[in-house]
Design a protein around this motif. Structure first.
Motif, mmCIF file in Angstrom:
data_model
loop_
_atom_site.group_PDB
_atom_site.id
_atom_site.type_symbol
_atom_site.label_atom_id
_atom_site.label_comp_id
_atom_site.label_asym_id
_atom_site.label_seq_id
_atom_site.Cartn_x
_atom_site.Cartn_y
_atom_site.Cartn_z
ATOM 1 N N ILE A 177 0.820 -1.205 0.000
ATOM 2 C CA ILE A 177 0.000 0.000 0.000
ATOM 3 C C ILE A 177 0.860 1.263 0.000
ATOM 4 O O ILE A 177 0.351 2.370 -0.167
ATOM 5 N N SER A 178 2.184 1.067 0.145
ATOM 6 C CA SER A 178 3.076 2.219 0.311
ATOM 7 C C SER A 178 2.973 3.217 -0.841
ATOM 8 O O SER A 178 2.799 4.418 -0.623
ATOM 9 N N ALA A 179 3.063 2.708 -2.069
ATOM 10 C CA ALA A 179 3.038 3.608 -3.222
ATOM 11 C C ALA A 179 1.685 4.305 -3.332
ATOM 12 O O ALA A 179 1.606 5.511 -3.579
ATOM 13 N N VAL A 180 0.606 3.547 -3.110
ATOM 14 C CA VAL A 180 -0.738 4.125 -3.162
ATOM 15 C C VAL A 180 -0.845 5.267 -2.155
ATOM 16 O O VAL A 180 -1.353 6.352 -2.451
ATOM 17 N N THR A 181 -0.347 5.008 -0.943
ATOM 18 C CA THR A 181 -0.408 6.014 0.108
ATOM 19 C C THR A 181 0.330 7.279 -0.310
ATOM 20 O O THR A 181 -0.185 8.391 -0.170
#
Lengths: 288, 261
Positions: A177-181
């Motif tokens: 989820i890091s990139a989405v965040t």
């Protein structure tokens, strides 16, 4: 007291509208500013504000002083710069600050070029310095929608965002989820800046985002405390800035930002958390 | 399916490796830091990774968690999957000035269970409290992480690892810059993991600690030097060889291929 503080808002509709617009910006933009500060990205806000300006200017040149065109233009320019620089950071060796600087400078130069070929216009000053005392219904609805969307997104994204700031390596190791965040957060920055420029202008919008957050650092230690303190500082400077501009005939955008700057200065000196006074006092107590 | 293709590599070996490195080469900007590594990490083993500076030890762990893509070869996951791995990097990227408390940092070890939106139930809170007390940080729960010493910070990160409940734990120099007492406590936790049948791979420098606690050792000098029972690997001869191999390929144009091995 009544005369000075309440009468302008009771007597004049444009003052009430200005106040509502400022409240929306304070609630929506300052939490973004707090996270920008915590991620040491305060200057990113500034860069994004510059990236938006040409987009809004192009929107203006295409269809005049239209809220929709300028908003869409600003969003497109801002998102493009955010996405491209984020992409370059993740794919190449260039660090985020450098890639962002590169893209916003390109965007800025492009915007200035387009504006100068089409000739200047006095209305363009509105884009640069805002029209908080002349907000129409559409602009108010836009500002309030952006603030609501921003607050909702924050509520949904809070945990990943905190973790992405505190320990990005760990978040990447347990979740995708890091990139989405990261990109959602950049989208929030752009969105709030676009909302802010209708009221305060592209150059001043970033001020209401960053200055209250910087001031809050001297009042609270927890994330929740920081957000609340920042929103309170933003609300107080909006209110007092509007009053100052009303009573003394000053331009309202700069008045609001200058008062936020004053709040920052006072906090820097007197706040309970690590301000000049607080650290001097604690040093003295340790010695005795 | 990969096992069928590379079947000949496993002839005679029991299929109980947690992970296996198969001709694993990885590095930065096409400059390999680890070359042609061929090794199996047995399920439930407790392995120390040693080697001179620049031998590719940390790079290897990054390769396992896929933070770095291999140039060639692969890591084959045997009994553990990528999701079963907990990884504690060397200089953890934790922003120590970020305003979160010890308990909040530790609780993130439950991420795989609670995700971005799930709430912490009572059982979860009990587990968090247990993990914090297991690393000896009771009473520090509400302290901001910025106020911790580096030893206490490492304890907190171990508490988070405890909650991750991983089948394979990767530790990159976990005992650097911490006091002897903290190190002893953390080694107890590592031994406990070993007792529970978890697989542990730790990059370490202190040979005394390794001899006393780690049954297996993998010595790396960009290429594999030796891998096996600790007393057979940590020999003066192997160390000499490792140093030579690293010096041989210290400069950027790589002269060390397989021939150096």
């Amino acid at each position: 007291m009544w005369e000075f503080v309440f009468a302008p808002f009771v007597d004049f509709g444009f003052m009430r509208r200005a106040l509502l617009g400022c409240i929306a910006i304070s609630v929506g933009a300052t939490p973004v500013g707090v996270f920008l500060m915590l991620r040491r990205m305060s200057l990113t806000g500034d860069a994004m504000a510059h990236a938006i300006l040409p987009g809004a200017a192009v929107g203006y040149l295409v269809s005049g002083l239209s809220l929709g065109a300028m908003t869409v233009g600003g969003l497109i320019a801002g998102m493009a710069v955010a996405l491209l620089s984020g992409f370059v950071t993740r794919v190449t060796a260039l660090r985020e600050d450098a890639s962002l600087a590169a893209f916003y400078l390109i965007s800025l130069a492009l915007g200035v070029l387009i504006v100068s070929t089409r000739g200047g216009n006095v209305d363009l000053m509105h884009v640069l310095f805002g029209t908080v005392l002349a907000l129409n219904d559409a602009a108010l609805i836009l500002l309030c929608s952006i603030a609501s969307l921003s607050v909702l997104t924050f509520a949904l994204l809070f945990r990943p965002l905190v973790l992405e700031c505190a320990d990005p390596q760990f978040l990447r190791s347990v979740s995708g989820i890091s990139a989405v965040t990261h990109f959602t957060f950049l989208a929030l920055v752009v969105m709030n800046l676009v909302g802010g420029f209708h009221a305060l202008g592209t150059l001043m919008a970033v001020g209401i985002m960053i200055l209250p957050a910087a001031a809050a650092r001297f009042w609270a230690a927890s994330i929740g405390g920081l957000i609340v303190a920042a929103v309170v500082v933003a609300l107080l400077s909006s209110l007092s800035g509007l009053l100052l501009s009303y009573h003394f005939g000053l331009p309202s955008g700069p008045a609001i930002i200058l008062l936020a700057g004053l709040a920052y200065g006072v906090s820097l000196l007197l706040g309970p958390e690590g301000s000049l006074v607080a650290s001097t006092l604690s040093r003295r107590t340790l010695k005795t | 399916m990969g096992r069928v293709l590379l079947g000949n590599l496993f002839v005679g070996a029991p299929m109980t490796h947690a992970i296996a490195f198969q001709n694993f080469t990885l590095g930065y900007n096409q400059l390999p830091a680890v070359l042609h590594l061929q090794a199996e990490i047995a399920e439930g083993s407790l392995t120390a990774i040693v080697g001179p500076n620049g031998a590719g030890k940390s790079t290897l762990l990054k390769g396992v968690v896929n933070a770095l893509s291999p140039i060639s070869g692969r890591v084959s996951f045997g009994t553990v999957a990528l999701e079963d791995i907990a990884y504690l990097p060397q200089q953890s990227e934790v922003d120590r000035s970020f305003p979160i408390s010890v308990v909040e940092l530790v609780a993130m070890g439950l991420w795989r269970k609670i995700g971005p939106f799930g709430r912490l139930g009572r059982a979860d809170r009990t587990r968090i409290a247990e993990a914090i007390s297991a690393v000896g940080l009771e009473g520090f729960e509400l302290r901001p992480i910025g106020s911790l010493s580096s030893g206490q910070m490492q304890r907190a990160l171990f508490a988070r690892l405890l909650l991750q409940d991983a089948r394979l734990v990767l530790l990159d120099e976990p005992f650097t810059a911490i006091d002897a007492r903290t190190m002893a406590d953390l080694i107890d936790i590592v031994r406990r993991w070993h007792g529970e049948g978890r697989t542990v791979l730790a990059v370490l420098h202190d040979f005394d600690v390794i001899r006393a606690n780690f049954p297996e050792t993998l010595m790396l000098a960009r290429q594999l030097v030796a891998h096996g029972p600790t007393e057979l690997v940590l020999t003066a001869e192997n160390q000499f060889r490792a140093r030579q191999m690293c010096e041989a390929c210290a400069g950027p144009p790589h002269t060390c291929g397989r021939s150096a091995a």
